[in-house]
Motif scaffolding. Sequence first.
Motif, PDB file in Angstrom:
ATOM      1  N   UNK A 164       0.833  -1.400  -0.002  1.00 13.82           N
ATOM      2  CA  UNK A 164      -0.212   0.063  -0.170  1.00 13.82           C
ATOM      3  C   UNK A 164       0.842   1.202  -0.042  1.00 13.82           C
ATOM      4  N   UNK A 165       2.282   1.158   0.416  1.00 12.29           N
ATOM      5  CA  UNK A 165       2.950   2.351   0.187  1.00 12.29           C
ATOM      6  C   UNK A 165       4.101   2.061  -0.886  1.00 12.29           C
ATOM      7  N   UNK A 166       4.555   3.147  -1.518  1.00 14.96           N
ATOM      8  CA  UNK A 166       5.727   3.117  -2.326  1.00 14.96           C
ATOM      9  C   UNK A 166       6.756   4.000  -2.266  1.00 14.96           C
ATOM     10  N   UNK A 167       7.996   3.628  -2.257  1.00 14.81           N
ATOM     11  CA  UNK A 167       9.270   4.046  -2.096  1.00 14.81           C
ATOM     12  C   UNK A 167      10.382   3.735  -3.149  1.00 14.81           C
ATOM     13  N   UNK A 168      11.123   4.423  -3.868  1.00 11.33           N
ATOM     14  CA  UNK A 168      11.925   4.146  -4.767  1.00 11.33           C
ATOM     15  C   UNK A 168      13.673   4.351  -4.415  1.00 11.33           C
ATOM     16  N   UNK A 169      14.434   3.730  -4.831  1.00 10.68           N
ATOM     17  CA  UNK A 169      15.578   3.759  -4.689  1.00 10.68           C
ATOM     18  C   UNK A 169      16.353   3.492  -5.968  1.00 10.68           C
ATOM     19  N   UNK A 170      17.294   4.259  -6.464  1.00  6.94           N
ATOM     20  CA  UNK A 170      18.124   3.999  -7.563  1.00  6.94           C
ATOM     21  C   UNK A 170      19.498   3.073  -7.407  1.00  6.94           C
ATOM     22  N   UNK A 171      19.915   2.365  -8.195  1.00 12.12           N
ATOM     23  CA  UNK A 171      21.002   1.635  -7.833  1.00 12.12           C
ATOM     24  C   UNK A 171      22.155   2.256  -7.469  1.00 12.12           C
ATOM     25  N   UNK A 172      22.231   3.429  -7.744  1.00 11.94           N
ATOM     26  CA  UNK A 172      23.676   4.496  -7.454  1.00 11.94           C
ATOM     27  C   UNK A 172      23.613   4.973  -6.216  1.00 11.94           C
ATOM     28  N   UNK A 173      22.067   5.321  -5.533  1.00 16.39           N
ATOM     29  CA  UNK A 173      22.052   6.046  -4.197  1.00 16.39           C
ATOM     30  C   UNK A 173      21.940   5.216  -2.940  1.00 16.39           C
ATOM     31  N   UNK A 174      22.097   5.851  -1.893  1.00 15.36           N
ATOM     32  CA  UNK A 174      21.837   5.249  -0.700  1.00 15.36           C
ATOM     33  C   UNK A 174      20.781   5.840   0.063  1.00 15.36           C
ATOM     34  N   UNK A 175      19.921   5.275   0.889  1.00 14.40           N
ATOM     35  CA  UNK A 175      18.948   5.652   1.570  1.00 14.40           C
ATOM     36  C   UNK A 175      19.710   5.760   3.119  1.00 14.40           C
TER      37      UNK A 175
END
Length: 196
Positions: free
Chosen positions: A46-57
């Motif tokens: 029900x929730x969406x969050x994204x992360x690109x391969x070259x970035x860091x959360x």
Amino acid sequence: IVVVDDGSTDDTCAIAKAFPEVVIASQDHCGIAAARNLGVRRSRGELLAFIDADDLWTAGRLVSQLAALDAEPDAIVLGMSDEFVSADLDDAERASLRPKPGQSPGFLAGAMLMTRATFDRVGPFDESLPIGEVIAWFQRATMLGIPQRVLPELVLSRRLHRDNFTRGRQQKTDYTLLAKRVLDAKRAAKRAADES
């Protein structure tokens, strides 16, 4: 967790397959917007969050963002972002990259958390845009009056390296075309409002 393989030529799929809870969605190379849209279609939460391969959360980012989203479920919750230069570059390459100093509001896909209903209201990322698909998406969200809340915490660190997609030669032309699209959409919305 959905890992989108957008025609990669590295070991992305092999690494992801080692985690049985991960869904792998593969397609021929279609670009960033198409990859994100495929990830959304394959997700079930029900929730969406994204992360690109070259970035860091950053650690704890989802805890802070979830609390803000609980308080305002219709909002797009963001945070601050910063940039760092990839450690695997040689000195000459490192010297050629200039990260932005400090932190700035993260109006980036990797800094977002929202409900699926909010994403569906705005609609998918524009796959016709080679870059700037997130800018166009935020423009649509703004025109729909969807609140965008930026938390003061750092939620995303963007890695600068030799292959960043938005550092190509075509970037200025692509962003000029995007700016024209945004202005055209604003003008069309104003005309529609004036006529009603």
